[in-house]
Design a protein around this motif. Structure first.
Motif, PDB file in Angstrom:
ATOM      1  N   LEU A  23       0.825  -1.208   0.000  1.00 56.48           N
ATOM      2  CA  LEU A  23       0.000   0.000   0.000  1.00 56.48           C
ATOM      3  C   LEU A  23       0.861   1.261   0.000  1.00 56.48           C
ATOM      4  CD1 LEU A  23      -2.867  -0.989   2.449  1.00 56.48           C
ATOM      5  CD2 LEU A  23      -3.047  -0.593  -0.001  1.00 56.48           C
ATOM      6  N   ALA A  24       2.025   1.184   0.624  1.00 60.90           N
ATOM      7  CA  ALA A  24       2.926   2.339   0.644  1.00 60.90           C
ATOM      8  C   ALA A  24       3.401   2.685  -0.769  1.00 60.90           C
ATOM      9  CB  ALA A  24       4.121   2.054   1.547  1.00 60.90           C
ATOM     10  N   PHE A  25       3.518   1.671  -1.631  1.00 59.13           N
ATOM     11  CA  PHE A  25       3.944   1.934  -3.005  1.00 59.13           C
ATOM     12  C   PHE A  25       2.893   2.719  -3.793  1.00 59.13           C
ATOM     13  CE2 PHE A  25       7.018  -1.560  -2.393  1.00 59.13           C
ATOM     14  CZ  PHE A  25       8.145  -0.912  -2.871  1.00 59.13           C
ATOM     15  N   THR A  26       1.664   2.753  -3.326  1.00 64.39           N
ATOM     16  CA  THR A  26       0.616   3.488  -4.032  1.00 64.39           C
ATOM     17  C   THR A  26       0.448   4.916  -3.510  1.00 64.39           C
ATOM     18  OG1 THR A  26      -1.130   2.716  -2.550  1.00 64.39           O
ATOM     19  CG2 THR A  26      -0.639   1.362  -4.482  1.00 64.39           C
ATOM     20  N   SER A  27       1.159   5.256  -2.450  1.00 61.08           N
ATOM     21  CA  SER A  27       0.999   6.596  -1.879  1.00 61.08           C
ATOM     22  C   SER A  27       1.767   7.626  -2.691  1.00 61.08           C
ATOM     23  CB  SER A  27       1.468   6.618  -0.424  1.00 61.08           C
ATOM     24  OG  SER A  27       2.871   6.537  -0.368  1.00 61.08           O
ATOM     25  N   GLY A  28       1.341   8.849  -2.573  1.00 61.00           N
ATOM     26  CA  GLY A  28       1.988   9.936  -3.295  1.00 61.00           C
ATOM     27  C   GLY A  28       3.412  10.185  -2.841  1.00 61.00           C
ATOM     28  N   THR A  29       3.716   9.911  -1.590  1.00 59.62           N
ATOM     29  CA  THR A  29       5.064  10.134  -1.065  1.00 59.62           C
ATOM     30  C   THR A  29       6.083   9.264  -1.777  1.00 59.62           C
ATOM     31  OG1 THR A  29       4.075  10.606   1.083  1.00 59.62           O
ATOM     32  CG2 THR A  29       6.437  10.202   1.036  1.00 59.62           C
ATOM     33  N   VAL A  30       5.733   8.008  -2.015  1.00 66.91           N
ATOM     34  CA  VAL A  30       6.653   7.091  -2.686  1.00 66.91           C
ATOM     35  C   VAL A  30       6.865   7.528  -4.123  1.00 66.91           C
ATOM     36  CG1 VAL A  30       6.935   4.712  -3.484  1.00 66.91           C
ATOM     37  CG2 VAL A  30       6.168   5.169  -1.167  1.00 66.91           C
ATOM     38  N   HIS A  31       5.820   8.063  -4.760  1.00 69.60           N
ATOM     39  CA  HIS A  31       5.955   8.493  -6.148  1.00 69.60           C
ATOM     40  C   HIS A  31       6.828   9.738  -6.270  1.00 69.60           C
ATOM     41  CE1 HIS A  31       3.396   5.545  -8.045  1.00 69.60           C
ATOM     42  NE2 HIS A  31       2.583   5.661  -7.011  1.00 69.60           N
ATOM     43  N   GLU A  32       7.035  10.468  -5.183  1.00 69.62           N
ATOM     44  CA  GLU A  32       7.978  11.582  -5.205  1.00 69.62           C
ATOM     45  C   GLU A  32       9.414  11.074  -5.133  1.00 69.62           C
ATOM     46  OE1 GLU A  32       6.913  14.156  -2.007  1.00 69.62           O
ATOM     47  OE2 GLU A  32       4.967  14.643  -2.874  1.00 69.62           O
ATOM     48  N   LEU A  34      10.343   7.545  -5.927  1.00 68.75           N
ATOM     49  CA  LEU A  34      10.557   6.553  -6.980  1.00 68.75           C
ATOM     50  C   LEU A  34       9.727   6.895  -8.208  1.00 68.75           C
ATOM     51  CD1 LEU A  34      10.144   3.316  -4.823  1.00 68.75           C
ATOM     52  CD2 LEU A  34      12.287   4.389  -5.488  1.00 68.75           C
ATOM     53  N   SER A  35      10.179   6.430  -9.361  1.00 67.16           N
ATOM     54  CA  SER A  35       9.366   6.592 -10.562  1.00 67.16           C
ATOM     55  C   SER A  35       8.168   5.652 -10.470  1.00 67.16           C
ATOM     56  CB  SER A  35      10.189   6.284 -11.803  1.00 67.16           C
ATOM     57  OG  SER A  35      10.451   4.904 -11.893  1.00 67.16           O
ATOM     58  N   ARG A  37       7.151   3.441 -12.521  1.00 69.50           N
ATOM     59  CA  ARG A  37       7.512   2.082 -12.946  1.00 69.50           C
ATOM     60  C   ARG A  37       8.211   1.312 -11.826  1.00 69.50           C
ATOM     61  NH1 ARG A  37       9.756   2.379 -19.106  1.00 69.50           N
ATOM     62  NH2 ARG A  37       7.725   2.725 -20.065  1.00 69.50           N
ATOM     63  N   VAL A  38       9.121   1.960 -11.138  1.00 69.91           N
ATOM     64  CA  VAL A  38       9.841   1.294 -10.053  1.00 69.91           C
ATOM     65  C   VAL A  38       8.887   0.979  -8.908  1.00 69.91           C
ATOM     66  CG1 VAL A  38      11.680   1.559  -8.345  1.00 69.91           C
ATOM     67  CG2 VAL A  38      12.057   2.297 -10.695  1.00 69.91           C
ATOM     68  N   ALA A  39       7.963   1.901  -8.623  1.00 69.29           N
ATOM     69  CA  ALA A  39       6.977   1.650  -7.574  1.00 69.29           C
ATOM     70  C   ALA A  39       6.081   0.475  -7.952  1.00 69.29           C
ATOM     71  CB  ALA A  39       6.139   2.905  -7.328  1.00 69.29           C
ATOM     72  N   ALA A  40       5.669   0.406  -9.226  1.00 65.80           N
ATOM     73  CA  ALA A  40       4.834  -0.714  -9.677  1.00 65.80           C
ATOM     74  C   ALA A  40       5.610  -2.024  -9.621  1.00 65.80           C
ATOM     75  CB  ALA A  40       4.343  -0.452 -11.095  1.00 65.80           C
ATOM     76  N   ALA A  41       6.888  -2.000  -9.971  1.00 60.56           N
ATOM     77  CA  ALA A  41       7.711  -3.213  -9.901  1.00 60.56           C
ATOM     78  C   ALA A  41       7.882  -3.661  -8.453  1.00 60.56           C
ATOM     79  CB  ALA A  41       9.079  -2.964 -10.545  1.00 60.56           C
ATOM     80  N   GLY A  42       8.053  -2.728  -7.544  1.00 60.87           N
ATOM     81  CA  GLY A  42       8.157  -3.074  -6.127  1.00 60.87           C
ATOM     82  C   GLY A  42       6.869  -3.678  -5.596  1.00 60.87           C
ATOM     83  N   ALA A  43       5.740  -3.097  -5.989  1.00 57.93           N
ATOM     84  CA  ALA A  43       4.454  -3.644  -5.560  1.00 57.93           C
ATOM     85  C   ALA A  43       4.239  -5.039  -6.149  1.00 57.93           C
ATOM     86  CB  ALA A  43       3.319  -2.704  -5.980  1.00 57.93           C
TER      87      ALA A  43
END
Length: 87
Positions: A23-32, A34-35, A37-43
């Motif tokens: 769920l943290a990978f979907t937050s706006g903070t992580v998108h600031e 990580l890119s 794509r990287v957030a989606a790969a981590g999830a």
């Protein structure tokens, strides 16, 4: 309490922690940080780890002959998905 019940409780706790991490990978903070794509790969990586845990412990594949085949399947399909996401 038997060791099996304790182990199921530990696995369940790990699944909860991994879910919160996903769920943290979907937050706006992580998108600031990580890119997308990287957030989606981590999830996706966390999702495959969770699926592996469910298959091994709740579908009772751990300790059977199918354990290695299932583990190899999760590894190959998970890596292919991550490569396709990062491509």
């Amino acid at each position: 309490m038997t060791a099996d019940k304790r182990w199921v409780g530990v696995v369940y706790g790990v699944l909860v922690v991994l879910t919160v991490g996903a769920l943290a990978f979907t937050s706006g903070t992580v998108h600031e940080i990580l890119s997308p794509r990287v957030a989606a790969a981590g999830a996706a990586a966390l999702a495959f780890v969770k699926a592996w845990l469910v298959a091994m412990d709740f579908m009772e594949l751990r300790g059977t002959a199918l354990r290695r085949w299932a583990g190899a399947w999760f590894l190959v399909v998970g890596l292919l998905c991550i490569v396709l996401i990062l491509r």
